[in-house]
Motif scaffolding. Structure first.
Motif, PDB file in Angstrom:
ATOM      1  N   LEU A 188       0.802  -1.227   0.000  1.00 56.98           N
ATOM      2  CA  LEU A 188       0.000   0.000   0.000  1.00 56.98           C
ATOM      3  C   LEU A 188       0.838   1.282   0.000  1.00 56.98           C
ATOM      4  O   LEU A 188       0.519   2.228  -0.740  1.00 56.98           O
ATOM      5  CB  LEU A 188      -0.969  -0.003   1.182  1.00 56.98           C
ATOM      6  CG  LEU A 188      -2.063  -1.087   1.162  1.00 56.98           C
ATOM      7  CD1 LEU A 188      -2.924  -0.986   2.414  1.00 56.98           C
ATOM      8  CD2 LEU A 188      -2.933  -0.965  -0.083  1.00 56.98           C
ATOM      9  N   PRO A 189       1.921   1.369   0.782  1.00 62.94           N
ATOM     10  CA  PRO A 189       2.699   2.617   0.758  1.00 62.94           C
ATOM     11  C   PRO A 189       3.335   2.905  -0.601  1.00 62.94           C
ATOM     12  O   PRO A 189       3.681   4.059  -0.889  1.00 62.94           O
ATOM     13  CB  PRO A 189       3.780   2.373   1.824  1.00 62.94           C
ATOM     14  CG  PRO A 189       3.199   1.330   2.723  1.00 62.94           C
ATOM     15  CD  PRO A 189       2.417   0.446   1.813  1.00 62.94           C
ATOM     16  N   TYR A 190       3.473   1.884  -1.425  1.00 62.07           N
ATOM     17  CA  TYR A 190       4.149   2.051  -2.711  1.00 62.07           C
ATOM     18  C   TYR A 190       3.171   2.234  -3.873  1.00 62.07           C
ATOM     19  O   TYR A 190       3.593   2.320  -5.032  1.00 62.07           O
ATOM     20  CB  TYR A 190       5.054   0.842  -2.969  1.00 62.07           C
ATOM     21  CG  TYR A 190       6.030   0.613  -1.843  1.00 62.07           C
ATOM     22  CD1 TYR A 190       7.199   1.363  -1.732  1.00 62.07           C
ATOM     23  CD2 TYR A 190       5.756  -0.337  -0.845  1.00 62.07           C
ATOM     24  CE1 TYR A 190       8.074   1.172  -0.671  1.00 62.07           C
ATOM     25  CE2 TYR A 190       6.631  -0.529   0.219  1.00 62.07           C
ATOM     26  CZ  TYR A 190       7.783   0.227   0.296  1.00 62.07           C
ATOM     27  OH  TYR A 190       8.651   0.034   1.348  1.00 62.07           O
ATOM     28  N   ILE A 191       1.875   2.283  -3.570  1.00 62.67           N
ATOM     29  CA  ILE A 191       0.864   2.551  -4.589  1.00 62.67           C
ATOM     30  C   ILE A 191      -0.003   3.733  -4.143  1.00 62.67           C
ATOM     31  O   ILE A 191      -1.185   3.788  -4.417  1.00 62.67           O
ATOM     32  CB  ILE A 191      -0.005   1.309  -4.892  1.00 62.67           C
ATOM     33  CG1 ILE A 191      -0.558   0.685  -3.604  1.00 62.67           C
ATOM     34  CG2 ILE A 191       0.787   0.279  -5.675  1.00 62.67           C
ATOM     35  CD1 ILE A 191      -1.475  -0.518  -3.843  1.00 62.67           C
ATOM     36  N   GLU A 192       0.646   4.660  -3.424  1.00 56.27           N
ATOM     37  CA  GLU A 192       0.023   5.909  -2.992  1.00 56.27           C
ATOM     38  C   GLU A 192      -1.170   5.686  -2.063  1.00 56.27           C
ATOM     39  O   GLU A 192      -2.154   6.432  -2.090  1.00 56.27           O
ATOM     40  CB  GLU A 192      -0.398   6.751  -4.205  1.00 56.27           C
ATOM     41  CG  GLU A 192       0.779   7.125  -5.098  1.00 56.27           C
ATOM     42  CD  GLU A 192       0.383   8.002  -6.274  1.00 56.27           C
ATOM     43  OE1 GLU A 192      -0.826   8.254  -6.434  1.00 56.27           O
ATOM     44  OE2 GLU A 192       1.277   8.416  -7.024  1.00 56.27           O
TER      45      GLU A 192
END
Length: 334
Positions: free
Chosen positions: A93-97
């Motif tokens: 999740l942190p890497y897909i905004e």
């Protein structure tokens, strides 16, 4: 003086209507094909985001996330005796905004509790109904939904086997990690003792590294596409693991498996009453879930984060070689 106006005759009107009907009939398939092409492109873009997210995760931690943590559906002892039923997709999740969604999860406690489907020995850590994780599981996130899939995102992931907690309905995903579905469900922590020649890129409670993909990142499946309706089983949730929710396995064995196979030899049609009727768009079972509503095949994210559309007619030996990461059989994409 009266001016005589010429009007259309009934025959002329019928001819015009017939011509319009023919033109609509000719144009409609083209319009539908164009719409599906756009949906398929969006689906591929979603998977590309997940592939890049996995690479960014590796850049941060030098390893891939585990496909699940503390799965309760397997037989044996849960790792560290803790049952959490967490999906590794949450780690992306942190890497897909979606850092704001990630931060709302209680990562130290259970993501789901399947009271009727617990086979593992261990202690359920916390309560997803009260720690907020079950409520988050209901979020419908576009990045996990293929627009070509007409099955609803919510509705199947409920109850004591498939829901995140009583009274909550999980949101399904069209994308998940490539795993060996049967061993993941059959034996807890099976990935740690699996032969390297049959290992997929992901497994429960194990963090693989890029260096372990000796067949080459461009030749190995990393993430697979599935439908939001599994006839045997329910679907796959993006935030948690429930009964028979282990991931996507394109190759179960030489007889059962494949892409867009809506019925399997192993599942006899008379086992259900009334007899089972295969339906396109509904994967037959959790252990053969590589499928889509795209004509002719489905998408896969390769280990190098590229997205490939694999035809449903691919031969089984090639499919197996693409599914495992270290069998020494390097293949060229069909």
């Amino acid at each position: 003086m009266f001016v005589k106006r010429r009007a259309f005759t009934l025959v002329e009107l019928l001819v015009v209507i017939a011509i319009i009907g023919i033109l609509v009939g000719l144009l409609l398939p083209a319009v539908q094909a164009a719409r599906e092409a756009a949906r398929r492109m969006q689906c591929g873009n979603n998977m590309k985001q997940l592939g890049l997210a996995l690479h960014n995760y590796v850049d941060t931690y030098q390893k891939f996330p585990a496909s699940s943590r503390g799965y309760s559906g397997c037989v044996g002892n849960a790792v560290n005796g803790e049952i959490k039923n967490a999906s590794g997709l949450v780690a992306l999740l942190p890497y897909i905004e979606l850092q704001n969604v990630y931060d709302q999860f209680n990562h130290d406690e259970a993501f789901a509790v399947t009271s009727s489907g617990q086979r593992a020995t261990g202690t359920v850590i916390g309560d997803p109904a009260t720690n907020g994780n079950a409520a988050l599981a209901e979020l419908e996130l576009d990045v996990f939904a293929c627009p070509s899939d007409s099955n609803p995102v919510k509705g199947r992931l409920v109850g004591n086997h498939y829901g995140p907690a009583p009274g909550f309905s999980g949101a399904a995903t069209n994308y998940d990690f490539i795993v060996a579905a049967s061993p993941e469900f059959g034996t807890c922590n099976s990935y740690a003792t699996t032969s390297s020649t049959t290992k997929r890129m992901f497994g429960g409670d194990v963090n693989t590294r890029m260096a372990e993909v000796i067949d080459g990142l461009t030749n190995t499946f990393m993430v697979g596409e599935t439908t939001r309706h599994h006839v045997n089983g329910a679907a796959l949730a993006w935030s948690y693991r429930g009964w028979v929710m282990t991931g996507v396995d394109p190759y179960y064995n030489g007889t059962n498996g494949g892409i867009n196979v809506w019925h399997q030899p192993w599942v006899h049609p008379t086992w259900q009453s009334p007899p089972f009727v295969p339906m396109r768009g509904r994967a037959r079972s959790w252990w053969v879930s590589s499928a889509s509503l795209h004509p002719g095949g489905c998408h896969f994210v390769m280990g190098d984060a590229s997205v490939q559309f694999i035809n449903e007619t691919i031969d089984k030996p090639t499919l197996l070689n693409l599914t495992v990461m270290a069998d020494g059989q390097v293949v060229t994409l069909p």
